[in-house]
Design a protein around this motif. Structure first.
Motif, PDB file in Angstrom:
ATOM      1  N   TYR A 155     -70.699  -0.157-130.587  1.00 19.29           N
ATOM      2  CA  TYR A 155     -69.474  -0.173-129.773  1.00 19.29           C
ATOM      3  C   TYR A 155     -68.256   0.286-130.590  1.00 19.29           C
ATOM      4  N   LEU A 156     -68.194  -0.131-131.850  1.00 22.29           N
ATOM      5  CA  LEU A 156     -67.069   0.257-132.710  1.00 22.29           C
ATOM      6  C   LEU A 156     -67.060   1.764-132.971  1.00 22.29           C
ATOM      7  N   LYS A 157     -68.236   2.342-133.164  1.00 20.32           N
ATOM      8  CA  LYS A 157     -68.306   3.789-133.410  1.00 20.32           C
ATOM      9  C   LYS A 157     -67.885   4.580-132.171  1.00 20.32           C
ATOM     10  N   GLU A 158     -68.282   4.084-130.996  1.00 20.84           N
ATOM     11  CA  GLU A 158     -67.855   4.711-129.730  1.00 20.84           C
ATOM     12  C   GLU A 158     -66.334   4.656-129.595  1.00 20.84           C
ATOM     13  N   SER A 159     -65.801   3.473-129.911  1.00 20.94           N
ATOM     14  CA  SER A 159     -64.363   3.250-129.834  1.00 20.94           C
ATOM     15  C   SER A 159     -63.623   4.184-130.784  1.00 20.94           C
ATOM     16  N   LEU A 160     -64.086   4.262-132.023  1.00 28.44           N
ATOM     17  CA  LEU A 160     -63.442   5.093-133.046  1.00 28.44           C
ATOM     18  C   LEU A 160     -63.437   6.569-132.644  1.00 28.44           C
ATOM     19  N   ALA A 161     -64.558   7.042-132.106  1.00 31.15           N
ATOM     20  CA  ALA A 161     -64.668   8.449-131.691  1.00 31.15           C
ATOM     21  C   ALA A 161     -63.599   8.780-130.652  1.00 31.15           C
ATOM     22  N   ILE A 162     -63.415   7.883-129.677  1.00 30.47           N
ATOM     23  CA  ILE A 162     -62.403   8.093-128.628  1.00 30.47           C
ATOM     24  C   ILE A 162     -61.004   8.084-129.243  1.00 30.47           C
ATOM     25  N   GLN A 163     -60.729   7.096-130.086  1.00 33.16           N
ATOM     26  CA  GLN A 163     -59.383   6.954-130.660  1.00 33.16           C
ATOM     27  C   GLN A 163     -58.995   8.148-131.532  1.00 33.16           C
ATOM     28  N   GLN A 164     -59.961   8.649-132.288  1.00 33.90           N
ATOM     29  CA  GLN A 164     -59.673   9.821-133.133  1.00 33.90           C
ATOM     30  C   GLN A 164     -59.482  11.069-132.273  1.00 33.90           C
ATOM     31  N   GLU A 165     -60.256  11.148-131.206  1.00 35.35           N
ATOM     32  CA  GLU A 165     -60.187  12.293-130.287  1.00 35.35           C
ATOM     33  C   GLU A 165     -58.806  12.389-129.615  1.00 35.35           C
ATOM     34  N   ILE A 166     -58.253  11.233-129.217  1.00 34.64           N
ATOM     35  CA  ILE A 166     -56.979  11.248-128.479  1.00 34.64           C
ATOM     36  C   ILE A 166     -55.771  10.964-129.384  1.00 34.64           C
TER      37      ILE A 166
END
Length: 287
Positions: A155-166
């Protein structure tokens, strides 16, 4: 201001709300609350339901950070009722997420997870990437508490990917901090410290005072595990100085428990004593 001069009440309410968030990030909760109350008065006066829902939500977060969960929950429920009434899906997703964090703080993880799942469904439905990143992060913390570190990390890796993307720097700082705690609990202190340093850099960069306290607190633990006692104590004294200054209830509570675990007499008072001793030896540390 221009908005006050031309009588743009709706804009004025929104601006006061936005200003409040700058003070909140800096840790000046008293000033933030003043601006939010002014904003709320205007929004209720002109019947701006959308703005009112947002402001009630933001007010709740001031009470949450002070540790007054009862009042925070009252404001969140009022906010949620308005958002559902007017169909503000974006606001509803955020408020459901924030409600989950009250239950999480109280240790009711089952209820917290229910609210997080409702929040995530709405956020994915409407494409609220920022909200989705935050909610995935919060879901990870439930699995961490349950000891399911593998799922938490997913879940943290999914979250990080989104946050870095936006480009959500605030969220990224939080997620990097939380990822570090998974590696710490596995005994991989080196990787944990790498993530914490990345988190600290971001939080210093954006002036996230509360976040900085959390990360520095965790860095102290790594130094302690590595038998770097003096460095660990310095980290925790810095955290105490900041948390005391701005009244961070959760951080002060954590420091109190830490003092107990370390066998320091007098709870929070022991940090006060250590801080004064450090300042006596190093006067420049007061800054």
């Amino acid at each position: 201001t221009i908005r006050q001069e031309i009588g743009d009440k709706s804009g004025e309410g929104a601006t006061l709300n936005n200003i409040s968030q700058i003070f909140k990030v800096r840790g000046d909760y008293e000033t933030a609350l003043d601006y939010l109350k002014k904003s709320l008065t205007i929004q209720q006066e002109i019947g701006d339901k959308y703005g009112e829902g947002t402001t009630l939500n933001n007010i709740s977060q001031i009470f949450k950070v002070r540790g007054d969960y009862e009042t925070a929950l009252d404001y969140l429920k009022k906010s949620l009722a308005i958002q559902q009434e007017i169909g503000d899906k974006y606001g509803e997703g955020t408020t459901l997420n924030n409600i989950s964090q009250i239950y999480d703080a109280r240790g009711d993880y089952e209820t917290a997870l229910d609210y997080l799942k409702k929040s995530l469904t709405i956020q994915q439905e409407i494409g609220d990437k920022s909200g989705e990143g935050a909610t995935l992060n919060n879901i990870s913390q439930i699995f961490k508490v349950r000891g399911d570190y593998e799922t938490a990390l997913d879940y943290l890796k999914e979250s990080l990917a989104i946050q870095q993307e936006i480009g959500d720097k605030s969220g990224e700082g939080t997620t990097l901090n939380n990822i570090s705690q998974i590696f710490k609990v596995r005994g991989d202190y080196e990787t944990a410290l790498d993530y914490l340093k990345k988190s600290l850099t971001i939080r210093q960069e954006i002036g996230d005072t509360a976040g900085l306290c959390a990360t520095l607190f965790n860095i102290g633990h790594i130094h302690w595990q590595n038998n770097e006692t003096e460095q660990a104590l310095q980290d925790w004294i810095t955290v105490y100085r900041i948390a005391k200054q701005i009244g961070l209830a959760q951080v002060l509570h954590a420091l109190e428990q830490l003092a107990e675990n370390l066998g320091l007499p007098g709870g929070l008072e022991s940090w006060e004593t250590l801080m004064q001793q450090l300042e006596t030896h190093n006067p420049q540390d007061k800054s």
